[in-house]
Write a protein that holds these residues in place. Structure first.
Motif, short mmCIF file in Angstrom:
data_model
loop_
_atom_site.label_atom_id
_atom_site.label_comp_id
_atom_site.label_asym_id
_atom_site.label_seq_id
_atom_site.Cartn_x
_atom_site.Cartn_y
_atom_site.Cartn_z
N UNK A 176 -15.94 52.85 48.92
CA UNK A 176 -15.54 54.20 49.43
C UNK A 176 -15.88 55.26 48.13
N UNK A 177 -15.42 54.76 47.13
CA UNK A 177 -16.02 55.77 45.74
C UNK A 177 -17.54 55.71 45.97
N UNK A 178 -18.31 54.69 46.15
CA UNK A 178 -19.64 54.74 45.96
C UNK A 178 -20.07 55.67 47.16
N UNK A 179 -19.54 55.71 48.37
CA UNK A 179 -19.77 56.66 49.44
C UNK A 179 -19.42 58.10 49.03
N UNK A 180 -18.45 58.21 48.23
CA UNK A 180 -18.26 59.67 47.73
C UNK A 180 -19.57 60.29 46.78
N UNK A 184 -21.65 63.26 47.55
CA UNK A 184 -22.01 64.60 46.80
C UNK A 184 -23.19 64.69 45.99
N UNK A 185 -23.85 63.43 46.14
CA UNK A 185 -25.24 63.58 45.48
C UNK A 185 -26.14 64.42 46.53
N UNK A 186 -25.95 64.28 47.50
CA UNK A 186 -26.64 64.87 48.83
C UNK A 186 -25.94 65.21 50.04
N UNK A 187 -25.68 64.49 51.02
CA UNK A 187 -24.94 64.77 51.94
C UNK A 187 -24.48 63.35 52.65
#
Length: 238
Positions: A176-180, A184-187
């Motif tokens: 989940x943290x990686x998904x966030x 935030x990096x793109x969309x």
């Protein structure tokens, strides 16, 4: 997804053949990898500090050569052996290394598991964002044993990679943290694209699994270098 449903070697090669530019930036590294610039600097600094008299390096899954280039800034004059599935990646890496302090550059295009390498040869071995393509336990063990055999006594293996987690709750939180991070990096679309190709291509194992495997094949000392969400790096000394 079972191992039999994962991408084949040829499918993985085709994706990387078309992705050379993304792997050619020393300043940013791969943007989809958390802490890429930090880990690039950390691994090459540890390698040069551990083995100040090193003469040879093996870069497994070298991509466009970022790790070897950064290492040569800290430890000039190395004999460099580069292995990658993708010929376009190897070509770019060799072009970049031609302008470096490398004393010799040897390239091998192919699956590392099938590339013939000498034993007791390399002072430094680096494997960045590549081992997560290994599949079952035996595949992992045979690959680590091959790496171990290729190294000189006192040599150091340095790994940076996507990591799985052994406890389901930890897996959920860290992904989940990686998904966030990706959102935030793109969309959201980018997040889903990255997660889809991880599901299709990759079989990451935990830091604990890999450190235990290092000991099992003969490395006598291991050390965690960095861990953030589902990305980690470590080293092992023969």
């Amino acid at each position: 997804m079972s191992d039999s449903q994962k991408s084949t070697v040829d499918e993985i090669r085709a994706r990387f053949d078309n992705d050379v530019e993304r792997f050619s930036n020393l300043e940013t590294g791969q943007s989809a990898t958390m802490d890429a610039p930090l880990v690039l600097d950390l691994i090459t600094q540890v390698a040069a500090t551990h083995h100040p008299h090193a003469t040879s390096v093996l870069d497994i899954g070298c991509g466009a050569g970022n790790y070897t280039l950064q290492l040569l800034k800290r430890k000039p004059g190395l004999d460099c052996t580069l292995v990658d599935l993708s010929q376009p990646m190897l070509t770019r890496a060799a072009e970049r290394l031609a302008e470096s302090s490398a004393t010799h550059v040897e390239t091998h295009c192919g699956d590392f598991r099938n590339v013939k390498l000498p034993t007791d040869t390399y002072d430094i071995v680096m494997a960045a964002a590549v081992l997560h393509h290994l599949r079952d336990d035996e595949d992992w063990k045979q690959t680590f044993a091959k790496i171990f055999r290729s190294m000189k006594t006192g040599g150091i293996l340095l790994v940076s990679d996507l990591m799985g987690q052994d406890i389901p709750a930890v897996q959920q939180v860290q992904w989940d943290r990686y998904g966030d991070y990706l959102r935030n990096l793109r969309d959201d679309d980018y997040r889903q694209t990255v997660f889809d190709y991880i599901e299709k291509e990759d079989t990451p194992r935990s830091m604990a699994f890999q450190l235990n495997l290092c000991r099992e094949v003969g490395f006598w000392r291991v050390e965690v270098l960095h861990l953030n969400a589902c990305f980690g790096s470590y080293c092992a000394v023969k």
